[in-house]
Write an enzyme that holds these catalytic residues in place. Structure first.
Site, short mmCIF file in Angstrom:
data_model
loop_
_atom_site.label_atom_id
_atom_site.label_comp_id
_atom_site.label_asym_id
_atom_site.label_seq_id
_atom_site.Cartn_x
_atom_site.Cartn_y
_atom_site.Cartn_z
N ASP A 40 0.87 -1.18 0.00
CA ASP A 40 0.00 0.00 0.00
C ASP A 40 0.90 1.24 0.00
O ASP A 40 1.43 1.60 -1.04
CB ASP A 40 -0.93 -0.08 1.21
CG ASP A 40 -1.93 1.06 1.28
OD1 ASP A 40 -2.00 1.85 0.32
OD2 ASP A 40 -2.66 1.17 2.29
N ARG A 70 -10.43 -12.33 7.45
CA ARG A 70 -9.24 -13.01 6.89
C ARG A 70 -9.64 -14.34 6.27
O ARG A 70 -9.01 -14.82 5.34
CB ARG A 70 -8.21 -13.27 7.98
CG ARG A 70 -7.57 -12.02 8.56
CD ARG A 70 -6.31 -12.40 9.33
NE ARG A 70 -5.87 -11.35 10.24
CZ ARG A 70 -5.13 -10.30 9.90
NH1 ARG A 70 -4.76 -10.14 8.65
NH2 ARG A 70 -4.76 -9.40 10.79
N ASP A 88 -7.41 -8.31 6.45
CA ASP A 88 -8.44 -8.07 7.47
C ASP A 88 -8.90 -6.63 7.53
O ASP A 88 -8.24 -5.72 7.03
CB ASP A 88 -7.90 -8.43 8.86
CG ASP A 88 -6.92 -7.38 9.36
OD1 ASP A 88 -5.93 -7.10 8.65
OD2 ASP A 88 -7.14 -6.80 10.44
N LYS A 134 -1.29 -1.73 -4.66
CA LYS A 134 -2.23 -0.66 -5.01
C LYS A 134 -1.60 0.27 -6.04
O LYS A 134 -0.40 0.51 -6.02
CB LYS A 134 -2.63 0.12 -3.75
CG LYS A 134 -3.51 -0.73 -2.84
CD LYS A 134 -4.23 0.05 -1.77
CE LYS A 134 -4.95 -0.91 -0.85
NZ LYS A 134 -5.46 -0.28 0.38
P1 IMP Z 1 1.84 -0.25 3.86
O1 IMP Z 1 2.93 -0.19 4.91
O2 IMP Z 1 1.02 1.00 3.80
O3 IMP Z 1 2.36 -0.69 2.50
O4 IMP Z 1 0.78 -1.27 4.35
C1 IMP Z 1 1.00 -2.57 4.29
C2 IMP Z 1 0.19 -3.31 5.33
O5 IMP Z 1 -1.05 -2.69 5.63
C3 IMP Z 1 -0.11 -4.64 4.72
O6 IMP Z 1 0.84 -5.58 5.18
C4 IMP Z 1 -1.50 -4.92 5.18
O7 IMP Z 1 -1.45 -5.72 6.34
C5 IMP Z 1 -2.13 -3.61 5.50
N1 IMP Z 1 -3.04 -3.14 4.43
C6 IMP Z 1 -2.78 -2.21 3.49
N2 IMP Z 1 -3.82 -2.05 2.67
C7 IMP Z 1 -4.77 -2.92 3.07
C8 IMP Z 1 -6.10 -3.26 2.58
O8 IMP Z 1 -6.62 -2.74 1.59
N3 IMP Z 1 -6.74 -4.21 3.29
C9 IMP Z 1 -6.21 -4.83 4.38
N4 IMP Z 1 -4.98 -4.56 4.84
C10 IMP Z 1 -4.27 -3.62 4.20
#
Ligand code: IMP
Ligand code: MG
Length: 178
Positions: free
Chosen positions: A105, A167, A161, A133
């Protein structure tokens, strides 16, 4: 549970096909790695549990699976709040590391883990995520294997989740707004 899901984004059959293809790409890539090179798959908990369970069954080489925790969300939130908290780092010194997470994300989690693991002097780190994303920050994070590119919306199921729930939903879907 079903009535909380607004629509299915990726159905279980498509997930299974893509996971198999990812396994095949990783396998052919690893044929270039020396036979006596230790391989460790680092699974980022908890979101990657189901993905990892399916993926490893398409990886026929000798490897270890190590779990590592990372959390960036608190309770009923769909936006990560700052720096992720990391658990104990696995031993990766001199090893080929395949880092596996559910979704890329903002990229903060994968970047942070990759940097931390790098300090332990692995032979090489490569990353694999089921979902990425379509946002600039995610595209900037190095990730060698990506299952699906999705729009910037919050998804659940197949390990992902919301507040700890969904999940176990077998497809990947978008939840109803409250
Ligand atoms: P980042 O650090 O923003 O890349 O987020 C990564 C973590 O956030 C992932 O390992 C997911 O556990 C959680 N996450 C990010 N987007 C989503 C989503 O759309 N649904 C569920 N969990 C998400
Ligand atoms: Mg996660």
């Amino acid at each position: 549970m079903k009535r909380d899901i607004e629509r299915i984004l990726i159905a279980r059959g498509s997930i299974a096909d893509r996971v198999r293809a990812l396994g095949e790409s990783i396998t052919s890539r690893l044929e270039d790695v020396e036979e006596d090179q230790e391989i460790v798959l680092v699974a980022v908990m908890t979101g990657s549990i189901i993905f990892v369970a399916d993926l490893v069954r398409h990886l026929p080489m000798k490897l270890r699976i190590q779990l590592m925790t990372a959390s960036s969300y608190v309770g009923k939130s769909t936006k990560s709040n700052g720096d992720p908290m990391l658990g104990k780092l696995p031993d990766v010194k001199g090893k080929y590391v395949l880092l596996v997470d559910d979704i890329l994300d903002s990229g903060k989690t994968l970047t942070r883990i990759r940097n931390e693991l790098q300090t332990l002097e692995p032979m090489l780190i490569e990353s694999c995520v089921l979902l990425r994303k379509k946002i600039d920050s995610a595209k900037c994070v190095p990730c060698e294997y990506v299952g699906f590119e999705i729009e910037d919306e919050f998804v659940v199921g197949y390990g992902l989740d919301y507040d700890g729930f969904y999940r176990n939903f077998p497809d990947i879907g978008v939840i109803c707004p409250e």
